[in-house]
Motif scaffolding. Sequence first.
Motif, PDB file in Angstrom:
ATOM      1  N   HIS A 156      -4.058   6.890  -0.595  1.00 24.42           N
ATOM      2  CA  HIS A 156      -4.420   7.746   0.539  1.00 24.42           C
ATOM      3  C   HIS A 156      -3.185   8.179   1.323  1.00 24.42           C
ATOM      4  O   HIS A 156      -3.309   8.958   2.267  1.00 24.42           O
ATOM      5  N   HIS A 157      -2.010   7.709   0.944  1.00 19.08           N
ATOM      6  CA  HIS A 157      -0.769   8.166   1.552  1.00 19.08           C
ATOM      7  C   HIS A 157      -0.151   9.279   0.705  1.00 19.08           C
ATOM      8  O   HIS A 157      -0.326   9.330  -0.517  1.00 19.08           O
ATOM      9  N   SER A 158       0.606  10.131   1.364  1.00 20.89           N
ATOM     10  CA  SER A 158       1.050  11.361   0.702  1.00 20.89           C
ATOM     11  C   SER A 158       2.025  11.119  -0.439  1.00 20.89           C
ATOM     12  O   SER A 158       1.894  11.723  -1.505  1.00 20.89           O
ATOM     13  N   ALA A 159       3.029  10.255  -0.250  1.00 16.22           N
ATOM     14  CA  ALA A 159       4.042  10.088  -1.291  1.00 16.22           C
ATOM     15  C   ALA A 159       3.485   9.473  -2.568  1.00 16.22           C
ATOM     16  O   ALA A 159       3.687  10.018  -3.662  1.00 16.22           O
ATOM     17  N   PRO A 160       2.767   8.343  -2.518  1.00  9.52           N
ATOM     18  CA  PRO A 160       2.239   7.797  -3.772  1.00  9.52           C
ATOM     19  C   PRO A 160       1.268   8.737  -4.469  1.00  9.52           C
ATOM     20  O   PRO A 160       1.262   8.826  -5.706  1.00  9.52           O
ATOM     21  N   LEU A 161       0.463   9.457  -3.685  1.00 10.39           N
ATOM     22  CA  LEU A 161      -0.452  10.419  -4.309  1.00 10.39           C
ATOM     23  C   LEU A 161       0.328  11.555  -4.956  1.00 10.39           C
ATOM     24  O   LEU A 161       0.005  12.000  -6.071  1.00 10.39           O
ATOM     25  N   ARG A 162       1.367  12.027  -4.283  1.00  9.78           N
ATOM     26  CA  ARG A 162       2.171  13.127  -4.817  1.00  9.78           C
ATOM     27  C   ARG A 162       2.823  12.745  -6.152  1.00  9.78           C
ATOM     28  O   ARG A 162       2.840  13.527  -7.105  1.00  9.78           O
ATOM     29  N   PHE A 163       3.366  11.531  -6.235  1.00 12.92           N
ATOM     30  CA  PHE A 163       3.996  11.085  -7.482  1.00 12.92           C
ATOM     31  C   PHE A 163       2.969  10.982  -8.609  1.00 12.92           C
ATOM     32  O   PHE A 163       3.225  11.419  -9.737  1.00 12.92           O
TER      33      PHE A 163
END
Length: 434
Positions: A156-163
């Motif tokens: 639900h956080h942007s960086a881990p989802l983006r990766f």
Amino acid sequence: MDVPVVTAADSERDQRRVAAELGRRGIGRGDRLVVSASASPALLAVVLGALRTGVVPVVLDPGLPPGERAALVADADPALDVADEPARLLTGEATAELAPWPLARPMHYTSGTTGRRKGVWSGVLDDADARALSAEEIDLWGFTAADRHLVLSPLHHSAPLRFAVHTLLAGGEVLLPGPFDAARAAQVVTGLRPTTTFCVPTHLQRLIARDDVDWSSFRVLAHAGAPCPEPVKRAVLAALPAGSVWEFYGSTEVQFTVCSPADWQAHPGSVGRARPGRRLETDERGQLWCAVPRWARFEYWRAPEKTAAAWRGDRVTVGDLGRVDPDGLVWLDGRREDLVISGGVNVYPAEVEAVLDAHPGVVESAVVGVPDDDWGQRVVAAYVGDADPAELAAWARERLTAAKRPKSLHPVGELPRTSTGKVRRLDLPAVLGL
């Protein structure tokens, strides 16, 4: 080892089913879809299936208290809320066409370390900007179909989802071992041999202390979210393949820098250089501003006054303080909200923390200002480690001017953090009983 492995082909099939179900329900471009679920193949399929049809997923922490969640859902005004059941959109067998890349960015709410959460909204992008947004991320990290990405942080956080999302878009695989546990993560790294991961310094601290991790499969380990103590960073650099340990500086709103292993080793403490297509500078108050390309623009959802305060033309700030040296390297001093003013002197917590963290008996520290009748605020510090407070105070006296020295030093078992590893400075006074 029972770890879900999401392949690009399987995910794309499910994304097409999600797109068909959204269409059947009349949900289309620019509509918002709330999901608040733990990491799963279904969550990734819902996020990507929505994005590739122009529907904007609003990805919330599944652990939010009911009242806070309800407030954020009301603020987001979604066309649909699937809560913690993303598989509800995978019940049918019909499929629909997808754009080759996401047509929007997910909407996230800022992590709330310094006040009320704000929704970060980018709307639906035109075709050229949508293509450029995905290409930037894939090219920066070199994602390919040969990659196997390990998810260590909540999606639900942007960086881990983006990766994770861009690994799948590049044709690679994603490993979902569940909530972080150091022993299980060590088994996954050693047994399933991921090639990439995103993590926060807390993960690194716990993993690097183990002797059962085979790091040799990594080509990129990227960390961010909080300052990494220098001893931990050096240990990670020594343990992993040469050239694989990268750092970046960014926020929920926008990405600013990337720091190569070579840049960090030559300039320890720097957060690197501006990402391609960006330019960083500071204003008269030491606040960092970044000129960004069109596809990186955003606004604060239904908060025009906050949006206006964040932008000057194509430059944006999130309130961080720092400097850009003549070689283009960026150094952070902290957030303006964290600034301590003691006796009229500006004290940046990051500067004090760097001194404390350099003590061999300190693992990590956090500094905050508390009200003081004489000085306005006084500097206090909490730290994890076995350093004696009196010895640590003497260490600080030798290295800091009087206004910057902590007036009290408090050993603690751990620092209060958000789920991305950021220290919750606002909670420190209560934790310390001040």
